[in-house]
Scaffold this motif. Structure first.
Motif, PDB file in Angstrom:
ATOM      1  N   ARG A  63       8.709   3.565  -3.909  1.00 45.71           N
ATOM      2  CA  ARG A  63       9.309   4.417  -4.691  1.00 45.71           C
ATOM      3  C   ARG A  63       9.031   4.379  -6.258  1.00 45.71           C
ATOM      4  O   ARG A  63       8.526   5.109  -7.213  1.00 45.71           O
ATOM      5  CB  ARG A  63      10.715   4.699  -4.714  1.00 45.71           C
ATOM      6  N   LEU A  64       9.218   3.050  -6.936  1.00 47.21           N
ATOM      7  CA  LEU A  64       8.813   2.851  -8.325  1.00 47.21           C
ATOM      8  C   LEU A  64       7.180   3.216  -8.764  1.00 47.21           C
ATOM      9  O   LEU A  64       6.831   3.852  -9.639  1.00 47.21           O
ATOM     10  CB  LEU A  64       8.885   1.373  -8.389  1.00 47.21           C
ATOM     11  N   LEU A  65       6.515   2.688  -7.655  1.00 44.29           N
ATOM     12  CA  LEU A  65       4.830   2.855  -8.041  1.00 44.29           C
ATOM     13  C   LEU A  65       4.581   4.417  -7.989  1.00 44.29           C
ATOM     14  O   LEU A  65       3.675   4.941  -8.793  1.00 44.29           O
ATOM     15  CB  LEU A  65       3.885   2.069  -7.101  1.00 44.29           C
ATOM     16  N   THR A  66       5.171   5.130  -6.966  1.00 42.63           N
ATOM     17  CA  THR A  66       4.984   6.610  -7.029  1.00 42.63           C
ATOM     18  C   THR A  66       5.379   7.355  -8.116  1.00 42.63           C
ATOM     19  O   THR A  66       4.422   8.135  -8.678  1.00 42.63           O
ATOM     20  CB  THR A  66       5.619   7.007  -5.626  1.00 42.63           C
ATOM     21  N   ALA A  67       6.793   7.199  -8.727  1.00 40.99           N
ATOM     22  CA  ALA A  67       6.998   7.805  -9.924  1.00 40.99           C
ATOM     23  C   ALA A  67       6.053   7.211 -10.873  1.00 40.99           C
ATOM     24  O   ALA A  67       5.795   8.153 -11.872  1.00 40.99           O
ATOM     25  CB  ALA A  67       8.422   6.982 -10.185  1.00 40.99           C
ATOM     26  N   LYS A  68       5.683   6.030 -11.333  1.00 36.11           N
ATOM     27  CA  LYS A  68       4.760   5.800 -12.099  1.00 36.11           C
ATOM     28  C   LYS A  68       3.237   6.279 -12.105  1.00 36.11           C
ATOM     29  O   LYS A  68       2.645   6.702 -13.091  1.00 36.11           O
ATOM     30  CB  LYS A  68       4.487   4.409 -12.477  1.00 36.11           C
ATOM     31  N   ILE A  69       2.868   6.553 -10.946  1.00 38.40           N
ATOM     32  CA  ILE A  69       1.589   7.169 -10.825  1.00 38.40           C
ATOM     33  C   ILE A  69       1.575   8.554 -11.096  1.00 38.40           C
ATOM     34  O   ILE A  69       0.945   9.270 -11.839  1.00 38.40           O
ATOM     35  CB  ILE A  69       1.151   6.840  -9.092  1.00 38.40           C
ATOM     36  N   ARG A  70       2.491   9.142 -10.711  1.00 37.79           N
ATOM     37  CA  ARG A  70       2.957  10.502 -11.146  1.00 37.79           C
ATOM     38  C   ARG A  70       2.829  10.650 -12.583  1.00 37.79           C
ATOM     39  O   ARG A  70       2.422  11.545 -13.345  1.00 37.79           O
ATOM     40  CB  ARG A  70       4.093  11.241 -10.417  1.00 37.79           C
ATOM     41  N   GLU A  71       3.713   9.953 -13.188  1.00 34.69           N
ATOM     42  CA  GLU A  71       3.823   9.909 -14.787  1.00 34.69           C
ATOM     43  C   GLU A  71       2.599   9.725 -15.718  1.00 34.69           C
ATOM     44  O   GLU A  71       2.373  10.338 -16.323  1.00 34.69           O
ATOM     45  CB  GLU A  71       4.850   8.670 -15.011  1.00 34.69           C
ATOM     46  N   VAL A  72       1.693   8.470 -15.030  1.00 35.05           N
ATOM     47  CA  VAL A  72       0.677   8.483 -15.677  1.00 35.05           C
ATOM     48  C   VAL A  72      -0.368   9.430 -15.532  1.00 35.05           C
ATOM     49  O   VAL A  72      -1.048   9.998 -16.603  1.00 35.05           O
ATOM     50  CB  VAL A  72       0.061   6.950 -15.417  1.00 35.05           C
ATOM     51  N   LEU A  73      -0.783   9.837 -14.271  1.00 37.74           N
ATOM     52  CA  LEU A  73      -1.826  10.549 -13.804  1.00 37.74           C
ATOM     53  C   LEU A  73      -1.424  12.192 -14.265  1.00 37.74           C
ATOM     54  O   LEU A  73      -2.557  12.934 -14.429  1.00 37.74           O
ATOM     55  CB  LEU A  73      -2.260  10.756 -12.418  1.00 37.74           C
ATOM     56  N   ASP A 114       9.957  -1.172  -0.080  1.00 37.99           N
ATOM     57  CA  ASP A 114      10.779   0.219  -0.201  1.00 37.99           C
ATOM     58  C   ASP A 114      10.688   0.793  -1.579  1.00 37.99           C
ATOM     59  O   ASP A 114      10.322   1.710  -2.075  1.00 37.99           O
ATOM     60  CB  ASP A 114      11.853   0.558   0.699  1.00 37.99           C
ATOM     61  N   ARG A 115      11.527  -0.203  -2.252  1.00 41.63           N
ATOM     62  CA  ARG A 115      11.803   0.065  -3.739  1.00 41.63           C
ATOM     63  C   ARG A 115      10.636   0.140  -4.726  1.00 41.63           C
ATOM     64  O   ARG A 115      10.551   0.969  -5.610  1.00 41.63           O
ATOM     65  CB  ARG A 115      13.005  -0.819  -4.304  1.00 41.63           C
ATOM     66  N   LEU A 116       9.843  -0.953  -4.376  1.00 38.94           N
ATOM     67  CA  LEU A 116       8.457  -0.924  -5.174  1.00 38.94           C
ATOM     68  C   LEU A 116       7.646   0.497  -4.773  1.00 38.94           C
ATOM     69  O   LEU A 116       6.865   0.771  -5.725  1.00 38.94           O
ATOM     70  CB  LEU A 116       7.826  -2.199  -4.914  1.00 38.94           C
ATOM     71  N   VAL A 127      18.277  -6.559  -3.814  1.00 38.94           N
ATOM     72  CA  VAL A 127      17.888  -6.182  -2.723  1.00 38.94           C
ATOM     73  C   VAL A 127      18.852  -6.463  -1.507  1.00 38.94           C
ATOM     74  O   VAL A 127      18.888  -5.943  -0.501  1.00 38.94           O
ATOM     75  CB  VAL A 127      16.478  -6.334  -2.151  1.00 38.94           C
ATOM     76  N   GLY A 128      19.712  -7.417  -2.079  1.00 38.08           N
ATOM     77  CA  GLY A 128      20.809  -7.690  -0.866  1.00 38.08           C
ATOM     78  C   GLY A 128      20.149  -8.430   0.384  1.00 38.08           C
ATOM     79  O   GLY A 128      19.281  -9.190   0.360  1.00 38.08           O
ATOM     80  N   THR A 145       0.882  -1.286  -0.102  1.00 35.08           N
ATOM     81  CA  THR A 145       0.181  -0.146  -0.009  1.00 35.08           C
ATOM     82  C   THR A 145       0.817   1.186  -0.158  1.00 35.08           C
ATOM     83  O   THR A 145       1.714   1.605   0.986  1.00 35.08           O
ATOM     84  CB  THR A 145      -0.993  -0.133   1.197  1.00 35.08           C
ATOM     85  N   THR A 146       0.729   2.137  -1.064  1.00 34.25           N
ATOM     86  CA  THR A 146       1.426   3.212  -1.106  1.00 34.25           C
ATOM     87  C   THR A 146       1.037   4.439  -0.268  1.00 34.25           C
ATOM     88  O   THR A 146      -0.198   4.329   0.166  1.00 34.25           O
ATOM     89  CB  THR A 146       1.478   3.945  -2.234  1.00 34.25           C
ATOM     90  N   GLN A 147       1.870   5.496   0.461  1.00 36.58           N
ATOM     91  CA  GLN A 147       1.678   6.332   1.023  1.00 36.58           C
ATOM     92  C   GLN A 147       0.841   7.206   0.075  1.00 36.58           C
ATOM     93  O   GLN A 147       0.976   7.615  -1.133  1.00 36.58           O
ATOM     94  CB  GLN A 147       2.825   7.003   1.634  1.00 36.58           C
TER      95      GLN A 147
END
Length: 306
Positions: free
Chosen positions: A116-126, A112-114, A102-103, A68-70
């Motif tokens: 940030r990835l989803l946040t970037a893609k949400i901003r890009e698409v919307l 955490d990485r997902l 991820v080590g 669940t994203t912030q």
């Protein structure tokens, strides 16, 4: 000395033997690491072997995981800020690549990485569509687009993004009042326009109806006057023809009509002179009355004799 020493060696051997086996259950998959390098990938549940003190076993969840994203603010194409959060489903598909990406942070580091990835893609698409598309009921194409973009980049982490859902798309609290006021003003303006157009249409209908009433009434009055005039002309012609044929009978007929009209009401009174034209046919009417009485008396006596 040999007894305690042998017992100690036995204990060590038992400990090493127990430490040489591990169990992978059906919910996990495991990597066997030797000095930090991947030596073996175990994808099936059951009992497996490793070298004690040399190999290390790391297990990862094989189930579909959630993220669940912030809440984040995005700016769509029409510059109206929105607060958006999303819910994603993902799964580890490549254990070796996942470990390399991820080590030692494991699944928490992947989340955490997902995120940030989803946040970037949400901003890009919307950010490439108007806010009406984001706030509409059917946001499936937007969510699928976010999922596909995130899936491509998440492949480098050894995970697969199965689904992405936008759980909330709202206006910021500070913008809600202004937005509601603007929406209310727009709806009131549209309602006023509709009422004005309705009033204009109603006025046109009333004007057309009034003009039609006047035209129909005028035409009817015209036709009535024509008919009335023709009827009066016909009546006058009939009276003239009758008068020319027999003036005395015509005068007598008019006198009878006069008598009939003057005697309709029982409470009416007539004040006239004895030599008035009203009495020209008085004797004639009296004689007719006497004849009628005698005839009625004869009929009654004949009926009594029978």
């Amino acid at each position: 000395m040999r007894g305690p020493f042998a017992f100690g060696v036995l204990v060590i051997l038992v400990a090493l033997g127990l430490n040489s086996f591990f169990v992978v259950d059906e919910k996990h998959r495991a990597l066997v690491l030797q000095f930090g390098q991947v030596k073996q990938v175990i994808t099936k549940p059951g009992l497996s072997f490793k070298w004690p003190m040399i190999d290390t076993v790391v297990q990862y969840d094989d189930r579909i995981l959630s993220l669940t994203t912030q809440p984040l603010e995005v700016t769509p194409l029409d510059d109206r800020r929105l607060v958006v959060d999303a819910f994603a489903r993902w799964r580890i598909t490549d254990l070796v690549r996942f470990r390399e990406a991820v080590g030692t942070s494991g699944e928490d580091g992947a989340r955490d990485r997902l995120d940030r990835l989803l946040t970037a893609k949400i901003r890009e698409v919307l950010g490439a569509v108007p806010s009406t598309a984001v706030l509409s009921k059917d946001r499936t194409p937007l969510m699928n687009q976010i999922r596909d973009l995130a899936r491509k980049e998440a492949a480098s982490l050894g995970v697969d993004v199965i689904d992405v859902r936008l759980t909330r798309t709202d206006l910021p609290d500070q913008n809600l009042s202004a937005t509601y006021a603007r929406m209310r003003a727009e709806r009131e303006r549209e309602a006023a326009d509709e009422r004005a157009r309705g009033a204009e249409a109603a006025q046109r209908v009333r004007a057309t109806a009034d003009r039609t009433v006047v035209e129909v009434t005028s035409q009817a009055q015209k036709e009535a006057e024509v008919i009335r005039g023709e009827a009066d002309a016909t009546a006058n012609k009939i009276y003239a023809d009758a008068y020319s044929k027999d003036q005395s009978f015509f005068a007598f007929n008019r006198a009878l009509q006069f008598y009939s009209e003057s005697m309709k009401s029982q409470s009416s009174s007539l004040v006239t002179q004895p030599d008035s034209l009203y009495f020209n046919y008085d004797d004639f009417l009296r004689s007719i009355g006497e004849v009628s009485k005698k005839t009625a008396s004869s009929v009654a006596q004949g009926a009594a004799g029978q």
